[in-house]
Design an enzyme around this catalytic site. Structure first.
Site, PDB file in Angstrom:
ATOM      1  N   GLU A   1      -4.859  -8.176   6.102  1.00  0.00           N
ATOM      2  CA  GLU A   1      -5.920  -7.329   6.645  1.00  0.00           C
ATOM      3  C   GLU A   1      -7.306  -7.611   6.082  1.00  0.00           C
ATOM      4  OE1 GLU A   1      -5.796  -3.234   5.149  1.00  0.00           O
ATOM      5  OE2 GLU A   1      -3.825  -3.677   4.300  1.00  0.00           O
TER       6      GLU A   1
ATOM      7  N   HIS B   1       1.716   1.610   1.518  1.00  0.00           N
ATOM      8  CA  HIS B   1       1.543   0.686   0.379  1.00  0.00           C
ATOM      9  C   HIS B   1       2.871   0.723  -0.342  1.00  0.00           C
ATOM     10  CE1 HIS B   1      -3.145   0.991   0.341  1.00  0.00           C
ATOM     11  NE2 HIS B   1      -2.641   0.604   1.494  1.00  0.00           N
TER      12      HIS B   1
ATOM     13  N   ASP C   1      -7.473   2.201  12.385  1.00  0.00           N
ATOM     14  CA  ASP C   1      -6.416   1.790  11.452  1.00  0.00           C
ATOM     15  C   ASP C   1      -5.340   2.858  11.552  1.00  0.00           C
ATOM     16  OD1 ASP C   1      -4.774   1.166   9.308  1.00  0.00           O
ATOM     17  OD2 ASP C   1      -6.415   0.814   7.895  1.00  0.00           O
TER      18      ASP C   1
ATOM     19  N   ARG D   1     -12.224  -4.871  10.576  1.00  0.00           N
ATOM     20  CA  ARG D   1     -10.980  -5.235   9.883  1.00  0.00           C
ATOM     21  C   ARG D   1      -9.945  -5.557  10.957  1.00  0.00           C
ATOM     22  NH1 ARG D   1     -10.755  -1.328   6.733  1.00  0.00           N
ATOM     23  NH2 ARG D   1      -9.292   0.159   7.649  1.00  0.00           N
TER      24      ARG D   1
ATOM     25  N   TYR E   1     -17.640  -5.690   5.920  1.00  0.00           N
ATOM     26  CA  TYR E   1     -18.301  -4.391   6.077  1.00  0.00           C
ATOM     27  C   TYR E   1     -19.741  -4.552   5.607  1.00  0.00           C
ATOM     28  CZ  TYR E   1     -13.305  -3.624   5.786  1.00  0.00           C
ATOM     29  OH  TYR E   1     -11.950  -3.730   5.975  1.00  0.00           O
TER      30      TYR E   1
ATOM     31  N   HIS F   1     -11.975  -5.185  -0.691  1.00  0.00           N
ATOM     32  CA  HIS F   1     -10.569  -4.782  -0.877  1.00  0.00           C
ATOM     33  C   HIS F   1      -9.660  -6.002  -0.867  1.00  0.00           C
ATOM     34  CE1 HIS F   1      -9.706  -5.223   3.461  1.00  0.00           C
ATOM     35  NE2 HIS F   1     -10.789  -4.520   3.718  1.00  0.00           N
TER      36      HIS F   1
ATOM     37  N   HIS G   1     -11.825   4.365   3.941  1.00  0.00           N
ATOM     38  CA  HIS G   1     -10.825   5.408   4.219  1.00  0.00           C
ATOM     39  C   HIS G   1     -11.458   6.557   5.004  1.00  0.00           C
ATOM     40  CE1 HIS G   1      -7.932   3.985   0.792  1.00  0.00           C
ATOM     41  NE2 HIS G   1      -8.017   3.138   1.797  1.00  0.00           N
TER      42      HIS G   1
HETATM   43  N1  GLY Z   1      -4.032   1.923   6.292  1.00  0.00           N
HETATM   44  C1  GLY Z   1      -4.148   1.681   4.919  1.00  0.00           C
HETATM   45  C2  GLY Z   1      -4.273   0.256   4.644  1.00  0.00           C
HETATM   46  O1  GLY Z   1      -4.536  -0.507   5.532  1.00  0.00           O
HETATM   47  O2  GLY Z   1      -4.053  -0.196   3.555  1.00  0.00           O
HETATM   48 MN    MN Z   2      -2.879  -1.880   5.150  1.00  0.00          MN
HETATM   49 MN    MN Z   3      -4.243  -0.134   7.570  1.00  0.00          MN
END
Ligand code: GLY
Ligand code: MN
Ligand code: MN
Length: 438
Positions: free
Chosen positions: A384, A361, A260, A406, A388, A350, A243
């Site tokens: 996604e 989200h 992103d 990503r 990393y 993630h 983030h």
């Molecule tokens: N941009 C936040 C996510 O990809 O979850």
């Molecule tokens: Mn996302």
């Molecule tokens: Mn995203």
């Protein structure tokens, strides 16, 4: 031309919500309007549940739903106040709530606590989310406490069971209507253009914030509300911070840049990630890692099909990424063993996506008990995967250290298979390199 979501559509959503409530009442509360500092304010963004059911955009609003009554939809709103309206804009007021937003009854917000007891009498279950606004909690629970004696004297249930309202609204929000899909398509279209512009901008020496400015500026110039979440522009090792929103370092030749970013259009947001070479060409190691992530993403997208468990996409992505990492010598040993002992999480920590809509989200549960829910037509989700490799990771071959990648697209689940709403954004190596050199 986009079809706006009109009063009829909001009324239809409320009808479905009221039907879902059955014998229960629901109280939905707007989030507080935070000041930025001193006398300056953030632009207000209404809660997605309230927007979904009412279209009401201003702060200080509470919506009450009472399915057993002849006034099932009640709004408490900011009353007209000419002096305040000079500073913060015209208010719809109580009359507007009834005339333009379809409220069966409407009252000034400061009458909430005094009116709630009469309005909630007879409802044993209230859909209300405590803990988000302690001042509101005190009003609501104070009002309910004050109902006990009159209820004992005159009869009538009072709320004693509390349910998260998000469960019911979330199920509605999860299956997108055609008008919602049109807004998501528009958000996706603008966002794809913005990412292509970012690729064309991010040369060596350009700062991360300049790329952010191009992306966010494009969102606004195209009529979007701006980014649906803070734009991430991470050059080099900054891409390994999931983030990262600081966005203030220069991009360096030979590095990758991860962006992103998704545009919000009429409250609906896209969510796209692309990773591209600052100098216009992937190095050998960057390309190898990129191809692993891309292949994982393409295979995971293919699993976004009606009737398949949501979780399957993640399992596919994990397997493909782990296979790739073993092949490249980033992980040692057997693929299945690396999955079972979760050593892949060192480099892929993630999930593979999330629902997408009014919130990046978006609302809706992923599990029924311990069973992953089944995909249905009309759901929209992101896919996604990423890898990393921390810059100081001594277990990975040196060539891969400090690379973060990503790739994220927005997928509409249809009866005919996955529809990639963000397919216009380049992601094949040659196409990305061409966009970076354009
Ligand atoms: N941009 C936040 C996510 O990809 O979850
Ligand atoms: Mn996302
Ligand atoms: Mn995203």
């Amino acid at each position: 031309m986009l079809t706006p979501i009109d009063a009829t559509a909001f009324a239809a959503r409320r009808a479905r919500f009221l039907e879902g409530l059955g014998q229960d009442a629901a109280l939905l509360v707007a989030p507080p309007h935070h000041h930025r500092n001193a006398d300056t304010e953030y632009r207000y963004r209404q809660s997605s549940d309230l927007v979904y059911l009412t279209g009401w955009e201003d702060p200080e609003v509470v919506a009450l739903f009472r399915p057993l009554s002849d006034q099932p939809f009640v709004l408490f709103v900011q009353p007209k106040d000419p002096e305040r309206e000079v500073w913060t804009g015209i208010r719809e007021g109580v009359a507007g709530a009834k005339e333009r937003y379809g409220a069966d009854a409407a009252y000034p917000i400061h009458e909430l606590a005094s009116r709630l007891p009469a309005l909630l009498m007879g409802y044993a279950t209230l859909h209300y989310r405590p803990g988000e606004d302690l001042v509101m909690d005190r009003s609501v629970f104070g009002a309910i406490r004050s109902m006990a004696k009159p209820a004992a004297r005159n009869g009538g249930e009072i709320p004693w069971r509390f349910v998260d309202p998000g469960r019911l609204v979330g199920e509605l929000r999860l299956r997108k209507e055609p008008a919602e899909l049109a807004l998501l398509r528009e958000a996706a279209r603008i966002s794809c253009d913005a990412h292509v512009r970012a690729m064309g901008t991010g040369r060596p020496g350009v700062a991360e914030y300049e790329v952010e400015a191009v992306v966010d500026g494009h969102f606004r110039r195209q009529g979007g509300n701006g980014p649906g979440y803070t734009t991430i522009v991470g050059g080099g090792k900054n891409a390994c911070i999931l983030h990262y929103v600081t966005n203030r370092e220069p991009l360096r030749d030979g590095d990758l840049c991860l962006v992103d970013a998704g545009c919000e259009v009429n409250y609906y947001t896209a969510d796209i990630t692309r990773t591209w070479p600052v100098g216009g060409r992937f190095s050998g190691a960057q390309r190898q890692l990129y191809e692993v992530v891309l292949a994982a993403q393409i295979d995971a997208i293919d699993a976004a099909r009606v009737g398949r468990p949501y979780r399957e996409m993640h399992d596919i992505a994990v397997r493909r990424l782990t296979e790739g990492m073993v092949r490249l010598g980033i992980l040692q040993g057997d693929v299945t063993e690396n999955i079972h002992n979760e050593s892949f999480k060192r480099y892929y920590m993630h999930g593979t996506g999330h629902w997408l809509g009014l919130d990046v989200h978006d609302a809706g549960v992923y599990w029924h008990g311990f069973k992953s829910r089944t995909l249905e037509a009309g759901m929209v989700l992101t896919v996604e995967p990423g890898l990393y490799i921390p810059p100081d990771d001594t277990l990975a071959p040196e060539a891969f250290r400090g690379i973060g990648i990503r790739i994220e697209d927005d997928i509409h689940v249809t009866a005919d298979g996955p529809e990639n709403l963000t397919a216009a954004c380049p992601k094949q190596v040659d196409d990305v390199e061409a966009a970076c050199r354009a």
